[in-house]
Write a protein that holds these residues in place. Structure first.
Motif, PDB file in Angstrom:
ATOM      1  N   VAL A   1      -8.021   1.296   2.377  1.00  0.00           N
ATOM      2  CA  VAL A   1      -8.696   0.483   1.364  1.00  0.00           C
ATOM      3  C   VAL A   1      -7.692  -0.791   0.775  1.00  0.00           C
ATOM      4  N   ALA A   2      -6.511  -0.215   0.217  1.00  0.00           N
ATOM      5  CA  ALA A   2      -5.788  -1.085  -0.420  1.00  0.00           C
ATOM      6  C   ALA A   2      -5.082  -2.025   0.702  1.00  0.00           C
ATOM      7  N   LEU A   3      -4.789  -1.544   1.981  1.00  0.00           N
ATOM      8  CA  LEU A   3      -4.423  -2.721   3.041  1.00  0.00           C
ATOM      9  C   LEU A   3      -5.599  -3.689   3.103  1.00  0.00           C
ATOM     10  N   LYS A   4      -6.767  -3.201   3.296  1.00  0.00           N
ATOM     11  CA  LYS A   4      -7.974  -4.024   3.588  1.00  0.00           C
ATOM     12  C   LYS A   4      -8.113  -5.216   2.492  1.00  0.00           C
ATOM     13  N   ASN A   5      -7.986  -4.612   1.193  1.00  0.00           N
ATOM     14  CA  ASN A   5      -7.993  -5.404   0.127  1.00  0.00           C
ATOM     15  C   ASN A   5      -7.039  -6.825   0.233  1.00  0.00           C
ATOM     16  N   ALA A   6      -5.675  -6.304   0.577  1.00  0.00           N
ATOM     17  CA  ALA A   6      -4.695  -7.329   0.459  1.00  0.00           C
ATOM     18  C   ALA A   6      -5.042  -8.484   1.555  1.00  0.00           C
TER      19      ALA A   6
ATOM     20  N   ALA B   1       0.992  -1.091  -0.013  1.00  0.00           N
ATOM     21  CA  ALA B   1      -0.203  -0.088   0.147  1.00  0.00           C
ATOM     22  C   ALA B   1       0.816   1.336  -0.039  1.00  0.00           C
ATOM     23  N   LEU B   2       2.182   1.185   0.555  1.00  0.00           N
ATOM     24  CA  LEU B   2       3.027   2.342   0.836  1.00  0.00           C
ATOM     25  C   LEU B   2       3.525   2.638  -0.617  1.00  0.00           C
ATOM     26  N   LYS B   3       3.660   1.585  -1.408  1.00  0.00           N
ATOM     27  CA  LYS B   3       4.214   1.967  -2.900  1.00  0.00           C
ATOM     28  C   LYS B   3       3.133   2.421  -3.587  1.00  0.00           C
ATOM     29  N   ASP B   4       1.890   2.334  -3.354  1.00  0.00           N
ATOM     30  CA  ASP B   4       0.524   2.926  -4.166  1.00  0.00           C
ATOM     31  C   ASP B   4       0.401   4.310  -3.803  1.00  0.00           C
ATOM     32  N   ILE B   5       0.427   4.505  -2.502  1.00  0.00           N
ATOM     33  CA  ILE B   5       0.468   5.744  -1.831  1.00  0.00           C
ATOM     34  C   ILE B   5       1.445   6.431  -1.250  1.00  0.00           C
ATOM     35  N   PRO B   6       2.686   6.829  -1.791  1.00  0.00           N
ATOM     36  CA  PRO B   6       4.006   7.206  -1.352  1.00  0.00           C
ATOM     37  C   PRO B   6       4.022   8.460  -0.362  1.00  0.00           C
TER      38      PRO B   6
ATOM     39  N   GLU C   1      -7.716  -9.255   3.054  1.00  0.00           N
ATOM     40  CA  GLU C   1      -8.901  -9.960   2.916  1.00  0.00           C
ATOM     41  C   GLU C   1      -8.965 -10.891   1.628  1.00  0.00           C
ATOM     42  N   ASP C   2      -7.931 -10.816   0.884  1.00  0.00           N
ATOM     43  CA  ASP C   2      -7.646 -11.794  -0.458  1.00  0.00           C
ATOM     44  C   ASP C   2      -5.992 -11.718  -0.193  1.00  0.00           C
ATOM     45  N   PRO C   3      -5.369 -12.553   0.589  1.00  0.00           N
ATOM     46  CA  PRO C   3      -3.914 -12.789   0.654  1.00  0.00           C
ATOM     47  C   PRO C   3      -3.181 -13.289  -0.620  1.00  0.00           C
ATOM     48  N   THR C   4      -4.036 -13.559  -1.435  1.00  0.00           N
ATOM     49  CA  THR C   4      -3.378 -13.894  -2.744  1.00  0.00           C
ATOM     50  C   THR C   4      -2.602 -12.646  -3.450  1.00  0.00           C
ATOM     51  N   ARG C   5      -3.311 -11.544  -3.136  1.00  0.00           N
ATOM     52  CA  ARG C   5      -2.895 -10.180  -3.733  1.00  0.00           C
ATOM     53  C   ARG C   5      -1.382  -9.866  -3.145  1.00  0.00           C
ATOM     54  N   ILE C   6      -1.120 -10.347  -2.034  1.00  0.00           N
ATOM     55  CA  ILE C   6       0.134 -10.221  -1.427  1.00  0.00           C
ATOM     56  C   ILE C   6       1.266 -11.004  -2.303  1.00  0.00           C
ATOM     57  N   LEU C   7       0.666 -12.500  -2.517  1.00  0.00           N
ATOM     58  CA  LEU C   7       1.560 -13.109  -3.409  1.00  0.00           C
ATOM     59  C   LEU C   7       1.862 -12.679  -4.843  1.00  0.00           C
ATOM     60  N   ILE C   8       0.876 -12.355  -5.330  1.00  0.00           N
ATOM     61  CA  ILE C   8       1.124 -11.470  -6.775  1.00  0.00           C
ATOM     62  C   ILE C   8       1.408 -10.107  -6.919  1.00  0.00           C
ATOM     63  N   ASP C   9       1.547  -9.620  -5.748  1.00  0.00           N
ATOM     64  CA  ASP C   9       1.685  -7.980  -5.634  1.00  0.00           C
ATOM     65  C   ASP C   9       0.707  -7.320  -6.523  1.00  0.00           C
ATOM     66  N   LEU C  10      -0.460  -7.349  -6.026  1.00  0.00           N
ATOM     67  CA  LEU C  10      -1.768  -6.809  -6.744  1.00  0.00           C
ATOM     68  C   LEU C  10      -2.510  -6.016  -5.774  1.00  0.00           C
TER      69      LEU C  10
ATOM     70  N   GLY D   1      -6.897  13.558   2.936  1.00  0.00           N
ATOM     71  CA  GLY D   1      -7.842  12.532   3.452  1.00  0.00           C
ATOM     72  C   GLY D   1      -8.056  11.218   2.347  1.00  0.00           C
ATOM     73  N   ARG D   2      -8.027  11.871   1.256  1.00  0.00           N
ATOM     74  CA  ARG D   2      -8.249  10.809  -0.005  1.00  0.00           C
ATOM     75  C   ARG D   2      -7.253   9.743  -0.162  1.00  0.00           C
ATOM     76  N   GLU D   3      -5.995  10.126  -0.004  1.00  0.00           N
ATOM     77  CA  GLU D   3      -4.548   9.347   0.064  1.00  0.00           C
ATOM     78  C   GLU D   3      -4.886   8.336   1.351  1.00  0.00           C
ATOM     79  N   ALA D   4      -5.367   8.709   2.614  1.00  0.00           N
ATOM     80  CA  ALA D   4      -5.191   7.967   3.742  1.00  0.00           C
ATOM     81  C   ALA D   4      -6.283   6.827   3.725  1.00  0.00           C
ATOM     82  N   VAL D   5      -7.478   7.262   3.187  1.00  0.00           N
ATOM     83  CA  VAL D   5      -8.422   6.308   2.793  1.00  0.00           C
ATOM     84  C   VAL D   5      -8.245   5.295   1.887  1.00  0.00           C
ATOM     85  N   THR D   6      -7.561   5.659   0.858  1.00  0.00           N
ATOM     86  CA  THR D   6      -6.941   4.833  -0.254  1.00  0.00           C
ATOM     87  C   THR D   6      -6.078   3.761   0.377  1.00  0.00           C
ATOM     88  N   PHE D   7      -5.191   4.275   1.160  1.00  0.00           N
ATOM     89  CA  PHE D   7      -4.161   3.304   1.714  1.00  0.00           C
ATOM     90  C   PHE D   7      -4.744   2.246   2.460  1.00  0.00           C
TER      91      PHE D   7
END
Length: 402
Positions: A386-391, A242-247, A393-402, A378-384
């Protein structure tokens, strides 16, 4: 011949410390490099080793005194300590030895947390067998001894006795000087509130998938890597993504400039006897889950032993604090300057949620992101979050870096 014990170099920009406790008393035998005193700095406790093998000489400073780097705090009589032992043998034996007594059977020096436990429970540390390192007492040893003493006194309570007229009915107070570490924590937390435009945003995460993956693979994971598979490994990896997505969440403010980091040095809050310490997982984005878990486990053990190094506390671009291990349901963590954000994790509990139009029970966790609004919108904080939550709730995203 007496050898001076000097305050060692404590790290960059650290020029003084507070003497936390003496681990050796005058007359005690010491080995070369054996810890004889503990110093409290702004960040960690540091043990001072004996420069030679011999007998502990006189203390030059008292517990609680502030000492400068390079200052002499004690002496050690080198060799077998014959020079120091001879006068002691000629002197008449005192009626009562000061505590702790300087004898081979004396209890190991008490740490501040154990000393507080001894005072709270009113037990004699000399009668307790320590189970810690080098036979030192732990808080658990003191609590167990207090419980045993209470149980032993129970039958006697059945015998009628005349109430003691000397019993005090007044309320008690104890005044204890703040440790240097606690003073620093207080100052830094207040400075963070005063300097940053701090705001906290929340989300929640369904931990079902991570719990299922952990349950399925934890035994194989431990067998292969020699470390338990916890939740922090998943969270650190998900946070790095998530940090890479929201630097901006991984950046910091210096003067009128913003510093963006192309690496993720994750600070993890760890509980230590004298307070919270925050060692740093260097290049966490380059580590596997196993590497992260090994590093965190090592930090936790050495935080309890007081052996974390200064360099391990420096830097950090983002912090994760897990209050859930203590039962916290929700909190607003405080930023660790000069970082611009901190992620707070909380306890997992079953709660009703709606899935596909049906109310079902899921293991849920609240997430809290406190951030510096001067840098992070605020938009960046919420987006961060959400990205963390998605990863998670679907740990496969961590494996494939999605």
């Amino acid at each position: 011949m007496a050898t001076e014990v000097l305050v060692p170099t404590l790290g960059e920009s650290i020029t003084e410390a507070t003497l936390g406790e003496w681990l050796k008393q005058p007359g005690d035998k010491v080995a070369a490099d054996e810890p004889i005193a503990s110093l409290e700095t702004d960040k960690v406790s540091v043990e001072v080793p004996s420069p030679v093998t011999g007998v502990m000489g006189q203390h030059a400073v008292q517990v609680g005194d502030t000492v400068q780097v390079g200052a002499m705090i004690a002496t050690v009589e080198a060799g077998g300590g014959a020079a120091a032992a001879a006068p002691a043998a000629a002197a008449p034996a005192p009626a009562a030895a000061p505590a702790p007594a300087a004898s081979p059977d004396a209890p190991a020096a008490l740490s501040p947390s154990v000393r507080r436990a001894v005072l709270e429970h009113g037990v004699d540390p000399a009668t307790i067998k320590g189970t810690g390192k080098d036979g030192r007492l732990t808080k658990e040893d003191v609590a167990a001894a207090a419980t045993a003493a209470t149980a032993a006194k129970a039958p006697a309570a059945e015998v009628p006795a005349t109430p003691s007229v000397a019993a005090s009915t007044g309320r008690k107070e104890e005044r204890v000087r703040m440790t240097r570490l606690r003073q620093t924590i207080a100052r830094r937390l207040k400075d963070a509130q005063n300097s940053a435009a701090m705001l906290t945003t929340f989300n929640d995460v369904d931990m079902s998938a991570v719990i299922e993956a952990r349950t399925k693979y934890k035994d194989l994971f431990e067998k292969k890597h020699g470390v338990r598979l916890g939740f922090m490994g998943f969270f650190v990896k998900a946070a790095c993504m998530a940090l890479k997505d929201i630097p901006a969440v991984n950046a910091s403010i210096e003067g009128d400039e913003i510093i963006y980091h192309d690496y993720a040095d994750i600070s993890v809050a760890v509980s230590a006897p004298n307070g919270l310490v925050v060692p740093v997982i260097r290049d966490a984005d380059q580590l596997s889950v196993a590497g992260i878990e090994k590093t965190i486990g090592d930090f936790g053990r050495r935080a309890k032993d007081g052996t974390l190094k200064m360099d391990e506390m420096k830097g950090g671009t983002f912090t994760i604090s897990n209050g859930g291990v203590f039962g916290s349901l929700m909190s607003t963590p405080i930023i660790n300057p000069p970082q611009s954000a901190v992620l707070g994790l909380h306890r997992i509990e079953d709660r009703p949620v709606v899935r596909d139009g049906q109310v079902v029970v899921r293991p849920m966790m609240y997430l809290a992101l406190s951030y510096d609004h001067r840098l992070i919108d605020g938009r960046e904080a919420v987006t961060f979050l959400v990205a963390l939550k998605n990863a998670m709730e679907d740990p496969t995203r961590i494996l494939i870096d999605l």
